[in-house]
Write a protein that holds these residues in place. Structure first.
Motif, PDB file in Angstrom:
ATOM      1  N   ALA A   1       0.813  -1.218   0.000  1.00  0.00           N
ATOM      2  CA  ALA A   1       0.000   0.000   0.000  1.00  0.00           C
ATOM      3  C   ALA A   1       0.844   1.264   0.000  1.00  0.00           C
ATOM      4  O   ALA A   1       0.440   2.294  -0.540  1.00  0.00           O
ATOM      5  CB  ALA A   1      -0.940  -0.002   1.203  1.00  0.00           C
ATOM      6  N   VAL A   2       2.044   1.205   0.593  1.00  0.00           N
ATOM      7  CA  VAL A   2       2.904   2.401   0.642  1.00  0.00           C
ATOM      8  C   VAL A   2       4.032   2.323  -0.382  1.00  0.00           C
ATOM      9  O   VAL A   2       5.015   3.062  -0.286  1.00  0.00           O
ATOM     10  CB  VAL A   2       3.494   2.607   2.060  1.00  0.00           C
ATOM     11  CG1 VAL A   2       2.391   2.894   3.059  1.00  0.00           C
ATOM     12  CG2 VAL A   2       4.323   1.407   2.505  1.00  0.00           C
ATOM     13  N   ASP A   3       3.905   1.418  -1.356  1.00  0.00           N
ATOM     14  CA  ASP A   3       4.908   1.274  -2.417  1.00  0.00           C
ATOM     15  C   ASP A   3       6.269   0.843  -1.892  1.00  0.00           C
ATOM     16  O   ASP A   3       7.311   1.267  -2.399  1.00  0.00           O
ATOM     17  CB  ASP A   3       5.056   2.578  -3.221  1.00  0.00           C
ATOM     18  CG  ASP A   3       3.779   2.948  -3.953  1.00  0.00           C
ATOM     19  OD1 ASP A   3       3.001   2.032  -4.273  1.00  0.00           O
ATOM     20  OD2 ASP A   3       3.547   4.150  -4.194  1.00  0.00           O
ATOM     21  N   GLY A   4       6.266   0.002  -0.865  1.00  0.00           N
ATOM     22  CA  GLY A   4       7.506  -0.580  -0.381  1.00  0.00           C
ATOM     23  C   GLY A   4       8.122   0.146   0.799  1.00  0.00           C
ATOM     24  O   GLY A   4       7.845   1.313   1.057  1.00  0.00           O
ATOM     25  N   VAL A   5       8.958  -0.584   1.545  1.00  0.00           N
ATOM     26  CA  VAL A   5       9.647  -0.062   2.727  1.00  0.00           C
ATOM     27  C   VAL A   5      11.148  -0.225   2.532  1.00  0.00           C
ATOM     28  O   VAL A   5      11.617  -1.273   2.071  1.00  0.00           O
ATOM     29  CB  VAL A   5       9.190  -0.814   3.997  1.00  0.00           C
ATOM     30  CG1 VAL A   5      10.037  -0.416   5.196  1.00  0.00           C
ATOM     31  CG2 VAL A   5       7.720  -0.544   4.278  1.00  0.00           C
ATOM     32  N   ASP A   6      11.902   0.806   2.890  1.00  0.00           N
ATOM     33  CA  ASP A   6      13.363   0.772   2.736  1.00  0.00           C
ATOM     34  C   ASP A   6      13.998  -0.027   3.869  1.00  0.00           C
ATOM     35  O   ASP A   6      13.694   0.205   5.044  1.00  0.00           O
ATOM     36  CB  ASP A   6      13.926   2.189   2.735  1.00  0.00           C
ATOM     37  CG  ASP A   6      13.422   3.010   1.554  1.00  0.00           C
ATOM     38  OD1 ASP A   6      13.125   2.407   0.512  1.00  0.00           O
ATOM     39  OD2 ASP A   6      13.316   4.241   1.692  1.00  0.00           O
TER      40      ASP A   6
END
Length: 581
Positions: free
Chosen positions: A277-282
């Motif tokens: 939903a947030v376009d991925g996590v770093d």
């Protein structure tokens, strides 16, 4: 928790309902004028203009005629509808000004473990959508294991549980095939009363605890007592024998002395859907990872993960450290911090589309206790959590040592020299980070206690008592006062009658100058100074009383009512960018 069977009422993307109101300059969730008030808003259509022509709703009369609901009874004509905002030109639907930020409140509720987020948008139109989100959330009756309501004016503890039960499509390859849903990942989230800080305490699943007897509510409304067990793994507090999240809450209280007020539980799907939903996590790893068991493959350095890859990252135990659960906990904490930073970024908070996707993903994977399972309470919790700065959100794990009862080390027990202080700090709402108090929070009369004439240290007469500080603290502080601070008229009065969270100084009105002098030496706040009565010492002279609380940092170390010198345990904060190793 099984998240299946909670589909949306239609296939319309709720994000399409956010419309710029030209009168207020804010985005609103707009419903069709004639649509029923269903939990999920339907497609947006232009509002019909009142032309005076007959309509089915008017019973075939003219626009100015009256309608009747019963013989001889009239109802007023329909009010003229205001024209709806202009539809965007073809090919430009949903386009919004690039620099125009919504002023409407958007609140972020974050939870940990397998992680679950609830994003709530407040407002007139948003309320209908919030009711839809409420319908997504499953609830469990935990009875007296938690609080009966949520208070916005108090500190609160939420127990966050990530279960290893294999539920949801695509999760067949994870967890135990026959798992009843153990407490695989557990975080006790404490939020301070003044919202200046929060602590996320991870509880190892292999921690040896006593599980108390647990009353559980059955489907027919009856109550059944699930018998407790002694000296077993913490993760067995959920699932086995019909134990629900209330049993896990009771086990936490038994093991730490900390009372969880509420719980939130998520399954494997939470990580996958939220990160998408947030376009991925770093994330960051010191060395390249190729783990055939979790199927995680990452190059050394920074990467962005989402979906299946994100779930593999938080579940792998063989890619980091000594391949144990404690190292996996550290990686999960780093991941959660990164996810929180992504959630609070302007790219997320100013995007109605992302907020709606996030809210749907979170609530469909979430189970909570009944007192917080309604839309108003979820929104209140979200707004309170949003007040806490990420730099003051501390992640740490219950300090443990290997279980001395085992020859082959597989489980752990609380470290007796470190864990009790960690538990006490949380119980007493003491921050693990330095928090600067705003002076305006103290009433003028309280702040004024520090202003005025100060006595010479040699004229300060005080007795020192230990009211919760480590053993020997009163004598150590007395030695500092006499040999280094010049407060020679001081004495050790032993232990106080009861333990206290905060250090305080009680004095009579005519000792105010002495009190101000001692407050300056010790770094006491105005709130720590307690005008009252003096006591008489062995020489028959009036003496102030300094009571060292659990916030005592050590002899000669300045005090701060909001923080404490913590045990030497590994911890991090949500604003730190760390690499897993």
């Amino acid at each position: 928790m099984d998240a299946q069977g909670r589909g949306r009422a239609d296939d319309v993307d709720p994000a399409d309902q956010w419309v710029l109101n030209p009168r207020t300059g804010e985005y609103e969730l707009r419903l069709p004028p004639s649509a029923p008030q269903s939990p999920v808003p339907g497609p947006r259509r232009p509002a019909p203009r009142d032309t005076g022509a007959p309509s089915p709703a008017d019973g075939g009369t003219t626009g100015s005629a009256r309608r009747t609901t019963a013989p001889g009874r009239e109802v007023p004509p329909q009010r003229r509808r205001r024209p709806a905002p202009e539809e965007p030109a073809p090919g430009r639907r949903g386009r919004r000004p690039a620099k125009k930020k919504s002023k409407g409140k958007k609140a972020l509720l974050w939870t940990g473990g397998s992680t679950a987020f609830v994003v709530l948008a407040a407002g007139l139109g948003g309320y209908v959508y919030l009711k839809h989100l409420e319908g997504n959330v499953a609830t469990t009756d935990v009875g007296s294991a938690g609080s009966s309501s949520f208070s916005k004016d108090e500190a609160f503890n939420i127990l966050i549980i990530g279960t290893d039960k294999r539920t949801g499509a695509g999760n067949e390859g994870y967890g135990d095939a026959g798992s009843v849903g153990h407490a695989d990942t557990t975080i006790l989230l404490h939020v301070a009363k003044d919202r200046s800080n929060a602590t996320a305490l991870s509880i190892p699943r292999d921690l040896i605890v006593d599980i108390p007897d647990c009353p559980t509510t059955q489907e027919d409304g009856s109550t059944e007592i699930v018998p407790g067990e002694q000296d077993v793994r913490f993760n067995r507090s959920l699932g086995e024998g019909g134990r629900n999240a209330g049993c896990t809450m009771r086990t936490v209280k038994e093991a730490t002395g900390i009372q969880p007020n509420h719980f939130m539980m998520a399954d494997f799907n939470a990580v996958k859907t939220l990160t998408t939903a947030v376009d991925g996590v770093d994330v960051c790893v010191e060395n390249a990872v190729d783990d055939p068991k979790s199927h995680l493959k990452l190059p050394a350095g920074e990467s962005t993960v989402e979906g299946e890859q994100a779930l593999a990252f938080v579940r792998t135990r063989h890619a980091f450290g000594n391949e144990g659960d404690l190292d996996r906990i550290k990686v999960q904490q780093q991941f959660l911090g990164s996810l929180m930073r992504k959630m609070s970024s302007s790219d997320t908070l100013t995007s109605p589309t992302k907020l709606v996707k996030l809210a749907e993903a979170a609530t469909e994977a979430l189970t909570v206790d009944k007192p917080i399972g309604n839309v108003g309470t979820l929104k209140d919790i979200a707004l309170e959590l949003k007040k806490v700065p990420t730099k003051n959100i501390t992640f740490l794990t219950v300090p443990v040592i290997d279980n001395p009862a085992e020859k082959v080390k597989a489980t752990v027990v609380p470290n007796p020299s470190e864990a009790p202080q960690i538990f006490d700090m949380i119980k007493n709402d003491i921050s693990f980070t330095e928090v600067k108090k705003k002076e305006k929070k103290e009433a003028a009369a309280v702040a004024a206690r520090l202003k005025g004439e100060k006595s010479d240290p040699a004229q300060v007469r005080v007795r020192v008592m230990n009211g919760g500080a480590p053993a020997g603290s009163a004598q150590q502080e007395l030695q500092y006062l006499q040999t280094e601070a010049g407060v020679t008229k001081s004495e050790n009065a032993g232990n106080a009658d009861a333990e206290v969270a905060r250090t305080s100084l009680e004095y009579a009105p005519d000792q105010a100058a002495q009190a101000r002098a001692l407050a300056e030496i010790l770094g006491l706040s105005g709130a720590a100074m307690k005008p009252g009565e003096s006591v008489t010492n062995a020489q028959g002279l009036p003496t102030m009383t300094l009571t060292l609380g659990k916030d005592f940092k050590g002899a000669g170390v300045k005090l701060d009512a909001a923080s404490i010198k913590t045990p030497d345990v590994e911890k991090s904060t949500a604003d730190q960018k760390l690499c897993a190793s």
